[in-house]
Design a protein around this motif. Structure first.
Motif, PDB file in Angstrom:
ATOM      1  N   LEU A   1      67.678 -36.715  46.671  1.00 24.09           N
ATOM      2  CA  LEU A   1      68.430 -37.571  45.759  1.00 24.09           C
ATOM      3  C   LEU A   1      67.687 -38.900  45.690  1.00 24.09           C
ATOM      4  N   HIS A   2      67.182 -39.209  44.512  1.00 20.27           N
ATOM      5  CA  HIS A   2      66.308 -40.382  44.367  1.00 20.27           C
ATOM      6  C   HIS A   2      66.917 -41.445  43.482  1.00 20.27           C
ATOM      7  N   GLU A   3      66.439 -42.661  43.684  1.00 25.94           N
ATOM      8  CA  GLU A   3      66.708 -43.759  42.774  1.00 25.94           C
ATOM      9  C   GLU A   3      65.378 -44.437  42.470  1.00 25.94           C
TER      10      GLU A   3
ATOM     11  N   VAL B   1      59.436 -47.992  41.583  1.00 20.76           N
ATOM     12  CA  VAL B   1      59.049 -47.015  42.596  1.00 20.76           C
ATOM     13  C   VAL B   1      60.276 -46.187  42.953  1.00 20.76           C
ATOM     14  N   MET B   2      60.066 -44.893  43.112  1.00 21.03           N
ATOM     15  CA  MET B   2      61.180 -44.029  43.477  1.00 21.03           C
ATOM     16  C   MET B   2      61.328 -43.962  44.976  1.00 21.03           C
ATOM     17  N   SER B   3      62.575 -43.878  45.411  1.00 18.38           N
ATOM     18  CA  SER B   3      62.774 -43.635  46.827  1.00 18.38           C
ATOM     19  C   SER B   3      64.048 -42.828  47.032  1.00 18.38           C
TER      20      SER B   3
ATOM     21  N   PRO C   1      68.834 -42.966  38.843  1.00 18.31           N
ATOM     22  CA  PRO C   1      69.009 -41.909  39.846  1.00 18.31           C
ATOM     23  C   PRO C   1      68.638 -40.541  39.278  1.00 18.31           C
ATOM     24  N   HIS C   2      68.124 -39.682  40.116  1.00 16.45           N
ATOM     25  CA  HIS C   2      67.742 -38.335  39.679  1.00 16.45           C
ATOM     26  C   HIS C   2      67.658 -37.403  40.866  1.00 16.45           C
ATOM     27  N   VAL C   3      67.684 -36.123  40.565  1.00 19.12           N
ATOM     28  CA  VAL C   3      67.432 -35.108  41.590  1.00 19.12           C
ATOM     29  C   VAL C   3      65.938 -34.824  41.558  1.00 19.12           C
ATOM     30  N   MET C   4      65.295 -34.972  42.702  1.00 17.12           N
ATOM     31  CA  MET C   4      63.838 -34.868  42.790  1.00 17.12           C
ATOM     32  C   MET C   4      63.440 -33.558  43.447  1.00 17.12           C
ATOM     33  N   LEU C   5      62.618 -32.791  42.750  1.00 17.62           N
ATOM     34  CA  LEU C   5      62.085 -31.553  43.320  1.00 17.62           C
ATOM     35  C   LEU C   5      60.644 -31.807  43.715  1.00 17.62           C
TER      36      LEU C   5
ATOM     37  N   SER D   1      56.393 -44.944  39.963  1.00 14.38           N
ATOM     38  CA  SER D   1      55.478 -44.349  40.926  1.00 14.38           C
ATOM     39  C   SER D   1      56.260 -43.656  42.022  1.00 14.38           C
ATOM     40  N   TYR D   2      55.689 -42.617  42.542  1.00 16.24           N
ATOM     41  CA  TYR D   2      56.284 -41.953  43.678  1.00 16.24           C
ATOM     42  C   TYR D   2      55.929 -42.709  44.943  1.00 16.24           C
ATOM     43  N   MET D   3      56.859 -42.757  45.849  1.00 17.56           N
ATOM     44  CA  MET D   3      56.531 -43.305  47.161  1.00 17.56           C
ATOM     45  C   MET D   3      55.938 -42.178  47.988  1.00 17.56           C
TER      46      MET D   3
END
Ligand SMILES: [Cu+2]
Length: 178
Positions: free
Chosen positions: A89-91, A100-102, A123-127, A167-169
């Motif tokens: 579960l990301h924000e 940046v997503m975390s 917010p999003h569901v991250m796969l 960006s992805y962390m």
């Protein structure tokens, strides 16, 4: 598109506690109570306009608006999908000028009678760790599990989407994000 996946959540439906859906404000509804002797009723959680970003990379995000018509607050604490062993579960947070997503340590809170929107840049569901591309039009099954152990499962069609540039962390170099 207003496909609403119908999902059952194990919950008690308050007799008079069914509040209008589609409000985004936090609703201080009282704890749902079950009338004496009444059997627990399956309550409804729906995901409106679900979708997932088509990708040929190792990660992607899933979106949609979760509506909570159960009469009690729902706290999503984890997610799963058959396509990925690592779903989070990301924000999206601003880090300087770079979004940046975390991972959200407290997950998603969907208020009773309210909704919670997962969208690019939010917010999003991250796969993560996808082993195969997700093609546009493909259906991807997703599950959210709530803090009380109940869960909802829905199907998100994959769409082509050019990322919002977060960006992805971790995982090395910055990559276009959902
Ligand atoms: Cu993410």
């Amino acid at each position: 598109m207003l496909t609403r996946a119908r999902i059952r959540a194990v919950a008690f439906l308050a007799a008079a506690g069914v509040l209008a859906a589609c409000t985004s404000s936090v609703n201080p509804a009282p704890e749902a109570t079950t009338p004496q002797g009444a059997a627990p009723q399956p309550a409804e959680v729906t995901v409106e306009d679900p979708w997932i970003k088509a990708t040929d990379e190792m990660m992607t995000g899933a979106f949609g608006t979760i509506h909570n018509d159960t009469g009690r607050d729902l706290h999503a604490v984890s997610a799963a999908s058959p396509l990925s062993a690592r779903v989070e579960l990301h924000e999206v947070l601003a880090q300087g000028t770079t979004p940046v997503m975390s991972e959200m340590p407290d997950g998603f809170l969907i208020p009773a009678g309210g909704s919670y929107t997962l969208e690019p840049g939010g917010p999003h569901v991250m796969l993560m760790g996808l082993t195969a591309p997700i093609e546009a039009g493909e259906d991807v099954e997703l599950t959210l599990t709530f803090s009380d152990g109940s869960d909802v499962t829905w199907t998100a069609p994959a769409r082509t989407y050019s990322g919002a540039g977060e960006s992805y962390m971790g995982d090395g170099e910055a990559t276009e994000a959902p």
